[in-house]
Enzyme design. Structure first.
Site, PDB file in Angstrom:
ATOM      1  N   CYS A   2       0.619  -1.323  -0.127  1.00 46.27           N
ATOM      2  CA  CYS A   2      -0.219  -0.088  -0.537  1.00 46.27           C
ATOM      3  C   CYS A   2       0.955   1.000  -0.253  1.00 46.27           C
ATOM      4  O   CYS A   2       2.244   1.258  -0.159  1.00 46.27           O
ATOM      5  CB  CYS A   2      -0.740   0.355   1.335  1.00 46.27           C
ATOM      6  SG  CYS A   2      -1.713  -1.691   1.118  1.00 46.27           S
ATOM      7  N   ARG A  27       1.079   1.113  -6.051  1.00 47.34           N
ATOM      8  CA  ARG A  27       1.953   0.439  -5.371  1.00 47.34           C
ATOM      9  C   ARG A  27       0.919  -0.082  -4.665  1.00 47.34           C
ATOM     10  O   ARG A  27       0.352  -1.442  -4.117  1.00 47.34           O
ATOM     11  CB  ARG A  27       2.131   0.937  -3.773  1.00 47.34           C
ATOM     12  CG  ARG A  27       3.578   1.603  -3.687  1.00 47.34           C
ATOM     13  CD  ARG A  27       4.299   2.006  -2.817  1.00 47.34           C
ATOM     14  NE  ARG A  27       4.629   1.356  -1.527  1.00 47.34           N
ATOM     15  CZ  ARG A  27       5.295   1.113  -0.871  1.00 47.34           C
ATOM     16  NH1 ARG A  27       6.521   1.324  -2.093  1.00 47.34           N
ATOM     17  NH2 ARG A  27       5.261   0.084  -0.672  1.00 47.34           N
ATOM     18  N   TRP A  75      -3.660  -1.621  -1.129  1.00 48.74           N
ATOM     19  CA  TRP A  75      -4.079  -3.218  -2.373  1.00 48.74           C
ATOM     20  C   TRP A  75      -4.490  -4.177  -1.171  1.00 48.74           C
ATOM     21  O   TRP A  75      -3.757  -4.594  -0.015  1.00 48.74           O
ATOM     22  CB  TRP A  75      -2.525  -3.589  -2.642  1.00 48.74           C
ATOM     23  CG  TRP A  75      -2.469  -4.699  -3.570  1.00 48.74           C
ATOM     24  CD1 TRP A  75      -2.947  -4.679  -4.811  1.00 48.74           C
ATOM     25  CD2 TRP A  75      -1.889  -5.926  -2.957  1.00 48.74           C
ATOM     26  NE1 TRP A  75      -2.098  -6.349  -4.698  1.00 48.74           N
ATOM     27  CE2 TRP A  75      -2.668  -7.076  -4.349  1.00 48.74           C
ATOM     28  CE3 TRP A  75      -1.369  -6.888  -1.729  1.00 48.74           C
ATOM     29  CZ2 TRP A  75      -1.935  -8.360  -4.095  1.00 48.74           C
ATOM     30  CZ3 TRP A  75      -1.931  -7.998  -1.701  1.00 48.74           C
ATOM     31  CH2 TRP A  75      -1.241  -9.281  -2.963  1.00 48.74           C
ATOM     32  N   ASN A  99       0.594   0.011   6.637  1.00 50.56           N
ATOM     33  CA  ASN A  99       0.884  -0.431   5.073  1.00 50.56           C
ATOM     34  C   ASN A  99       1.089  -1.909   6.038  1.00 50.56           C
ATOM     35  O   ASN A  99       2.549  -1.429   6.785  1.00 50.56           O
ATOM     36  CB  ASN A  99       1.947  -0.107   4.054  1.00 50.56           C
ATOM     37  CG  ASN A  99       2.476  -0.539   3.441  1.00 50.56           C
ATOM     38  OD1 ASN A  99       1.884  -1.778   2.773  1.00 50.56           O
ATOM     39  ND2 ASN A  99       4.094  -0.292   2.794  1.00 50.56           N
ATOM     40  N   GLY A 100       1.529  -3.084   5.236  1.00 53.46           N
ATOM     41  CA  GLY A 100       1.803  -4.637   5.980  1.00 53.46           C
ATOM     42  C   GLY A 100       1.039  -5.269   6.629  1.00 53.46           C
ATOM     43  O   GLY A 100      -0.205  -5.228   5.837  1.00 53.46           O
ATOM     44  N   GLU A 479      10.346 -15.290 -18.328  1.00 57.92           N
ATOM     45  CA  GLU A 479       9.533 -14.103 -17.855  1.00 57.92           C
ATOM     46  C   GLU A 479       8.910 -13.351 -19.120  1.00 57.92           C
ATOM     47  O   GLU A 479       7.619 -12.566 -19.170  1.00 57.92           O
ATOM     48  CB  GLU A 479      11.292 -13.573 -18.285  1.00 57.92           C
ATOM     49  CG  GLU A 479      10.893 -11.622 -18.301  1.00 57.92           C
ATOM     50  CD  GLU A 479      10.342 -10.738 -17.204  1.00 57.92           C
ATOM     51  OE1 GLU A 479       9.752 -11.926 -15.994  1.00 57.92           O
ATOM     52  OE2 GLU A 479       9.957  -9.898 -16.852  1.00 57.92           O
ATOM     53  N   LYS A 483       5.134 -11.602 -18.184  1.00 56.54           N
ATOM     54  CA  LYS A 483       4.789 -10.371 -18.772  1.00 56.54           C
ATOM     55  C   LYS A 483       3.702 -10.830 -19.084  1.00 56.54           C
ATOM     56  O   LYS A 483       2.321  -9.658 -18.745  1.00 56.54           O
ATOM     57  CB  LYS A 483       5.019 -10.048 -19.946  1.00 56.54           C
ATOM     58  CG  LYS A 483       7.097  -9.410 -19.538  1.00 56.54           C
ATOM     59  CD  LYS A 483       6.635  -7.859 -18.544  1.00 56.54           C
ATOM     60  CE  LYS A 483       7.156  -8.323 -16.787  1.00 56.54           C
ATOM     61  NZ  LYS A 483       7.808  -8.160 -16.192  1.00 56.54           N
ATOM     62  N   GLU A 486       1.071 -11.179 -16.665  1.00 54.91           N
ATOM     63  CA  GLU A 486       0.890  -9.921 -15.809  1.00 54.91           C
ATOM     64  C   GLU A 486      -0.317  -8.792 -16.191  1.00 54.91           C
ATOM     65  O   GLU A 486      -1.695  -8.762 -16.399  1.00 54.91           O
ATOM     66  CB  GLU A 486       1.853 -10.014 -15.359  1.00 54.91           C
ATOM     67  CG  GLU A 486       2.446  -9.842 -14.444  1.00 54.91           C
ATOM     68  CD  GLU A 486       3.455  -9.193 -14.044  1.00 54.91           C
ATOM     69  OE1 GLU A 486       4.487  -8.666 -14.815  1.00 54.91           O
ATOM     70  OE2 GLU A 486       3.211  -8.451 -12.954  1.00 54.91           O
ATOM     71  N   HIS A 502       8.603 -34.455 -22.380  1.00 53.06           N
ATOM     72  CA  HIS A 502       8.746 -34.933 -21.608  1.00 53.06           C
ATOM     73  C   HIS A 502       6.910 -34.417 -20.981  1.00 53.06           C
ATOM     74  O   HIS A 502       7.001 -34.724 -19.599  1.00 53.06           O
ATOM     75  CB  HIS A 502       9.383 -34.249 -20.455  1.00 53.06           C
ATOM     76  CG  HIS A 502      10.468 -34.891 -21.269  1.00 53.06           C
ATOM     77  ND1 HIS A 502      11.170 -35.861 -21.127  1.00 53.06           N
ATOM     78  CD2 HIS A 502      11.280 -34.015 -22.065  1.00 53.06           C
ATOM     79  CE1 HIS A 502      11.969 -36.175 -21.442  1.00 53.06           C
ATOM     80  NE2 HIS A 502      12.860 -35.248 -22.536  1.00 53.06           N
ATOM     81  N   LYS A 598       3.176  -2.926  -7.766  1.00 51.73           N
ATOM     82  CA  LYS A 598       4.541  -3.131  -8.126  1.00 51.73           C
ATOM     83  C   LYS A 598       5.115  -3.715  -6.896  1.00 51.73           C
ATOM     84  O   LYS A 598       6.448  -3.769  -7.195  1.00 51.73           O
ATOM     85  CB  LYS A 598       4.517  -1.135  -8.158  1.00 51.73           C
ATOM     86  CG  LYS A 598       5.638  -1.202  -9.189  1.00 51.73           C
ATOM     87  CD  LYS A 598       6.225  -1.725 -10.371  1.00 51.73           C
ATOM     88  CE  LYS A 598       7.043  -1.023 -10.764  1.00 51.73           C
ATOM     89  NZ  LYS A 598       7.626  -2.308 -12.482  1.00 51.73           N
TER      90      LYS A 598
HETATM   91  C1  AGP Z   1       6.980  -7.813 -12.157  1.00 51.31           C
HETATM   92  O1  AGP Z   1       6.155  -7.740 -13.789  1.00 51.31           O
HETATM   93  C2  AGP Z   1       6.185  -8.323 -11.549  1.00 51.31           C
HETATM   94  N1  AGP Z   1       5.356  -7.307 -11.216  1.00 51.31           N
HETATM   95  C3  AGP Z   1       7.235  -8.700 -10.362  1.00 51.31           C
HETATM   96  O2  AGP Z   1       7.063  -9.842 -10.366  1.00 51.31           O
HETATM   97  C4  AGP Z   1       7.880  -8.360  -9.739  1.00 51.31           C
HETATM   98  O3  AGP Z   1       9.547  -8.772 -10.522  1.00 51.31           O
HETATM   99  C5  AGP Z   1       7.900  -9.093  -7.820  1.00 51.31           C
HETATM  100  O4  AGP Z   1       6.969  -8.669  -7.065  1.00 51.31           O
HETATM  101  C6  AGP Z   1      10.051  -8.713  -7.630  1.00 51.31           C
HETATM  102  O5  AGP Z   1       9.777  -7.040  -7.120  1.00 51.31           O
HETATM  103  P1  AGP Z   1      11.434  -7.040  -6.759  1.00 51.31           P
HETATM  104  O6  AGP Z   1      11.949  -6.430  -8.042  1.00 51.31           O
HETATM  105  O7  AGP Z   1      10.138  -5.413  -6.808  1.00 51.31           O
HETATM  106  O8  AGP Z   1      11.757  -7.372  -5.599  1.00 51.31           O
END
Ligand code: AGP
Length: 603
Positions: A2, A27, A75, A99-100, A479, A483, A486, A502, A598
């Site tokens: 958050c 965030r 969040w 936050n947390g 990766e 992407k 997400e 396999h 984020k």
């Molecule tokens: C990446 O597109 C993601 N949103 C997510 O996987 C991110 O890389 C992950 O949460 C780790 O974050 P960081 O690199 O800030 O530690």
């Protein structure tokens, strides 16, 4: 996860909060809220969804004159994203933002309910304000009540509290989640990240875990984890917001894909010299006695870690294991002191990665972080840090962070190789030449972007995507798939090409989309056979390669290159643009995809 903003001073408080929250909205954006105390008037607004809803709701409210104010963008962790669960949470005369996660909130809540307290929300946060008011009602002064409250909280938190009993103060505490104090002209700011106070505060202090205190007017009283009053030194806050704007691109993610070619120049600056790699952040003897490397990270950063494991073993001839931080934390790992523990994180605040780092430190390991945010928790916790210098990354789907991390790890593997004396000068010089060509491989040509835009319309359905690659192109496949899922919400997997037969090949039919990474510099014939096996089962194939591939349904031609990493970067850009264009065609919010945040500062 958050975002938190706080302000004590004379200025228009609503504007300050909303401005700051806008910077932190990446965030979390399930809901947002603000609360202001001006003399003894309490006002609050909350709205579900994006910050614009809160702005609209509070549009006729102004808050001139001295006062205190706190704001939050959420969040959701405990409780649905609705108005009741939005922060600030309200007691009878106090407000709190947090936050947390308060891990013992259920026990605290039961205890408060037994004492007659009524809860409005399903959140863990609400216990804070009720605990505080219970302490106030027992006769304590506000600061004593706040101290007694935070001493009962277990878990990670950054919290701000304001109360009508002391309407000129903001009480704060930080443990595990990020928070800073900013100082301006007779005013004090609080924020989860400095972007929220750039252009407002002149200097900042980044709170350490266990610290708490209060701001009154422009004075701050700070206490350490043992309850001792602490002097602190602020550092000047530099930077401007321009770099964090979209610069004419449709989305931050798009802008960040285009920026990759220039930010890697910063990543290399002063580090890639004519005949060697140098990191002035690392002492000469940093790698002495190191026999192996363990890397922990999450998400995209985990994928760059996996890429690095190929580079460290192949180039520096040093053993390198990689683990997902959330798995590492509970597996009771066996660690030895001659292992260097590397964490990789864009934000530097990812809770699982931070905790993995703390575990490694407790086990006596030397630590190094690869991070994009200076002064972040992970950087501060590590023995040494190498900054990726990607600039602010705002798109939730990470792009330039991955490019800079991977480039930096390539540089680091060369540096370690140099130190260990396992490479000769000729090899080093040719690698440096390749490193210097990487900005070019990361350039987005409009011809390429147009082609991907046109192709993307054929990939909006189907029952799934397989991104396949071999060797270092396997993490790139992971990766690419991350992407796509997400931001498109389509199912995608990254798979080692040689592993398809396999099991996963059973899924093959014309509605299965295979994105094949087919570099010319590495195992081309091997991956070609794997793709042929899929083609024989009628899978729809999008091949990315410098070499024409007649069995592909669609083909994206990359440049012929002499170096595997240059092919890697070029293909990375293709997968990023493909995800972007598919997401745009599906009408999704590219920069703020559903359910994500984020910076993942909760476990
Ligand atoms: C990446 O597109 C993601 N949103 C997510 O996987 C991110 O890389 C992950 O949460 C780790 O974050 P960081 O690199 O800030 O530690």
């Amino acid at each position: 996860m958050c975002g938190i903003v706080g302000y004590v001073g004379d200025k228009e408080k609503k504007e300050i909060l909303i401005d700051g929250l806008r910077e932190l909205e990446y965030r979390g954006y399930d809901s947002a809220g603000i609360a202001v105390i001006n003399s003894d008037t309490l006002t609050h607004f909350k709205a579900v969804g994006k910050l614009s809803n809160l702005e609209e709701k509070s549009s006729s409210f102004t808050s001139d004159g001295f006062g205190v104010a706190i704001g939050h963008t959420r969040w959701a962790t405990h409780g649905k994203p609705n108005e009741l669960n939005a922060h600030p949470h309200l007691g009878k005369k106090s407000y709190v933002v947090h936050n947390g996660i308060i891990e013992n909130y259920t026990a605290l809540k039961d205890e408060l309910i037994d004492g007659g307290v009524e809860f409005l929300s399903q959140t863990d946060t609400e216990v804070i304000v009720h605990l505080f008011e219970r302490e106030l009602n027992s006769g304590k002064l506000a600061f004593e009540a706040f101290k007694a409250t935070i001493s009962k909280l277990h878990g990670a938190y950054a919290t701000l509290l304001i109360t009508k009993d002391e309407p000129d103060r903001i009480f704060f505490a930080k443990n595990g989640s990020p928070m800073l104090i900013g100082f301006g002209d007779n005013e004090v700011y609080f924020a989860s990240s400095d972007t929220a106070v750039i252009g407002k505060a002149d200097s900042v202090y980044y709170l350490e875990d266990g610290e708490y205190g209060f701001a009154k007017g422009d004075e701050v009283e700070l206490y350490d984890i043992d309850g001792n009053r602490k002097d602190f030194t602020t550092i000047p806050l530099s930077g401007d917001k321009l770099s964090a704007q979209k610069d004419g691109f449709r989305f931050f993610m798009e802008k960040e894909i285009y920026e990759q070619s220039s930010v890697v120049v910063d990543t290399m600056m002063g580090r890639v010299l004519d005949k060697r790699i140098e990191f002035e952040e690392i002492s000469e003897d940093f790698f002495d006695g190191i026999e192996s490397i363990k890397i922990c990270a999450c998400g995209t950063s985990y994928h760059s870690a996996l890429s690095a494991s190929y580079l460290f073993e192949r180039i520096a001839k040093i053993r390198c294991d990689v683990e997902i931080a959330s798995e590492f934390r509970y597996k009771e790992p066996l660690l030895s002191s001659n292992t260097l523990f590397i964490t990789i994180s864009q934000s530097g605040e990812t809770a699982d990665t931070l905790e993995a780092l703390k575990m490694a430190k407790r086990a006596g390991l030397k630590s190094l972080s690869i991070c994009n945010v200076d002064n972040s928790s992970i950087v501060r916790e590590s023995d040494a840090a190498l900054l990726t210098r990607a600039g602010v990354e705002k798109g939730v789907a990470s792009t330039k962070a991955f490019a800079t991390q991977t480039l930096l790890l390539w540089m680091l593997s060369l540096y370690v190789a140099q130190k260990r004396g396992v490479v000769d000068s000729e090899f080093l010089e040719s690698e440096i030449e390749a490193l210097r060509k990487s900005p070019n491989s990361l350039k987005v040509e409009s011809r390429l972007h147009d082609k991907i835009h046109r192709l993307s319309k054929r990939y909006l359905h189907g029952h799934g995507f397989f991104f396949i690659g071999r060797d270092i192109f396997f993490p790139l496949a992971l990766e690419g798939a991350l992407k796509l899922k997400e931001i498109s919400y389509l199912h995608a997997e990254g798979y080692p090409a040689g592993e398809m037969k396999h099991g996963p090949i059973a899924l093959a039919d014309s509605e299965l989309f295979t994105i094949a990474l087919m570099p010319k510099t590495l195992l081309y014939d091997k991956i070609k056979s794997n793709v042929e096996e899929l083609s024989a089962r009628d899978t729809t194939i999008l091949a990315i390669s410098p070499e024409e591939f007649e069995l592909a349904d669609d083909f994206i031609k990359t440049e012929s290159s002499s170096h595997v990493m240059l092919e890697f970067f070029e293909m990375m850009v293709v997968t990023q643009l493909l995800a972007l264009e598919i997401s745009v065609r599906l009408g999704n919010d590219v920069d703020m995809p559903r359910n994500l945040a984020k910076s993942v500062t909760v476990e």
